[in-house]
Design a protein around this motif. Structure first.
Motif, PDB file in Angstrom:
ATOM      1  N   GLY A  58       0.783  -1.233   0.000  1.00 54.06           N
ATOM      2  CA  GLY A  58       0.000   0.000   0.000  1.00 54.06           C
ATOM      3  C   GLY A  58       0.810   1.276   0.000  1.00 54.06           C
ATOM      4  O   GLY A  58       0.250   2.362  -0.218  1.00 54.06           O
ATOM      5  N   PHE A  60       2.963   2.473  -2.128  1.00 56.43           N
ATOM      6  CA  PHE A  60       3.063   3.126  -3.433  1.00 56.43           C
ATOM      7  C   PHE A  60       1.702   3.361  -4.089  1.00 56.43           C
ATOM      8  O   PHE A  60       1.634   3.841  -5.221  1.00 56.43           O
ATOM      9  N   ALA A  61       0.625   3.043  -3.393  1.00 52.90           N
ATOM     10  CA  ALA A  61      -0.712   3.165  -3.972  1.00 52.90           C
ATOM     11  C   ALA A  61      -1.019   4.612  -4.348  1.00 52.90           C
ATOM     12  O   ALA A  61      -0.800   5.536  -3.559  1.00 52.90           O
ATOM     13  N   ASP A  62      -1.508   4.818  -5.558  1.00 49.83           N
ATOM     14  CA  ASP A  62      -1.930   6.136  -6.057  1.00 49.83           C
ATOM     15  C   ASP A  62      -0.784   7.143  -6.119  1.00 49.83           C
ATOM     16  O   ASP A  62      -1.023   8.361  -6.127  1.00 49.83           O
ATOM     17  N   ALA A  93       8.041  -2.703  -6.235  1.00 48.40           N
ATOM     18  CA  ALA A  93       6.845  -2.110  -5.638  1.00 48.40           C
ATOM     19  C   ALA A  93       6.352  -0.930  -6.473  1.00 48.40           C
ATOM     20  O   ALA A  93       5.142  -0.769  -6.689  1.00 48.40           O
ATOM     21  N   ALA A  97       2.794  -0.829  -8.657  1.00 49.94           N
ATOM     22  CA  ALA A  97       1.742   0.138  -8.327  1.00 49.94           C
ATOM     23  C   ALA A  97       1.472   1.119  -9.469  1.00 49.94           C
ATOM     24  O   ALA A  97       0.586   1.964  -9.349  1.00 49.94           O
TER      25      ALA A  97
END
Length: 297
Positions: A58, A60-62, A93, A97
């Protein structure tokens, strides 16, 4: 733009995060221990360790762009292996993402086999990051002048503690130091210059100096006079032992740096200035700012 800064609590990250916030970016700071990091207002802090890929879920999300400001020299002799592993985990990662840009601060130096282990490791990290599914921008710098920079701290402590120095011939190796404020301007600037994606740039201050000149001028700014006597018989290994005696800089970081002092580190290409405008800080002004920051700490 949502930007992730790895190594946010480190020397460069400490300066870069507020600059990115001031530029209007939505910043997420990755640190290993959030309790030891005091972020600027509005910064999202997440915990994770690039050596532990499971901890990056999570993170690197968005994220649109990510900065890689991590090194492992404090790990001692295993630093190159740890840097390689961390870079692989970061690249996997980020690519997974869908991060579109990555910006890495590397080290100046040639491309031959004579590079020190420290500089070879920096080049290896570049290679690992380049294989990710995003566009990589690399900035290469020599000694960064600022409070908290290990390279500059060695220069400052030597200048402060010794009236006379018997030193190896590397004190006459050319170097192009750069103020931390200028490094941050370049790092933040390439983010808003899409044409720099996929490129490698060399950055440096306005003066090329020897290490002897840097130490002598730093001493003068501290109200001291330093006499440097270079001799040909003090090897890099002996130099590390000598610096251990004189300074309190961490050995695990200083030893790889000292072995790299044989390599000229000069920015031979100023192509970056076509894309990012920086009014370069003179060396003496950068030292004054660093000394003032240390006095205020």
């Amino acid at each position: 733009m949502r930007v992730l800064v790895t190594g946010a609590s480190g020397f460069i990250g400490h300066h870069l995060v507020p600059a990115l916030v001031a530029a209007g970016h939505d910043v997420r700071a990755l640190v290993r221990e959030s309790s030891r990091y005091d972020p600027p207002a509005g910064v999202e802090v997440v915990e994770g360790d690039l050596l532990e890929p499971a901890s990056l879920a999570g993170v690197f999300a968005d994220v649109d762009a990510a900065y890689y400001l991590v090194h492992s020299m404090q790990a001692g002799e295993a630093f190159a292996e740890r840097d390689r592993m961390a870079a692989h985990h970061f690249a996997d990662a980020a690519a997974g993402a869908g991060v579109s840009r990555v910006i890495y601060l590397s080290g100046l130096g040639g491309e031959d086999d004579e590079l020190s282990e420290h500089l070879r490791s920096r080049r290896e990290v570049e290679s690992v990051l380049r294989d990710g599914g995003y566009e990589l921008t690399v900035l290469r710098a020599a000694i960064v002048v600022g409070a908290g920079s290990t390279g500059f701290e060695v220069v400052r402590q030597l200048a402060a503690r010794l009236p006379v120095m018997v030193t190896p011939k590397w004190v006459r190796t050319p170097c192009q130091p750069i103020a931390v404020a200028d490094v941050v301007t370049y790092l933040a600037g390439v983010l808003d210059a899409p044409e720099t994606a996929g490129e490698v740039y060399e950055i440096g201050g306005p003066e090329v100096l020897t290490y002897q000149e840097m130490m002598e001028r730093t001493a003068a700014l501290m109200g001291r006079r330093l006499h440097v006597v270079p001799v040909p018989v003090l090897s890099p290994t002996l130099s590390t032992y000598w610096i251990d005696l004189v300074t309190d800089a961490p050995r695990s970081v200083v030893h790889p740096l000292v072995h790299g002092l044989k390599n000229p580190v000069v920015a031979d290409d100023d192509a970056i200035r076509e894309h990012v405008t920086v009014e370069l800080t003179p060396f003496d002004d950068a030292v004054r700012a660093a000394l003032a920051a240390e006095d205020d700490a």
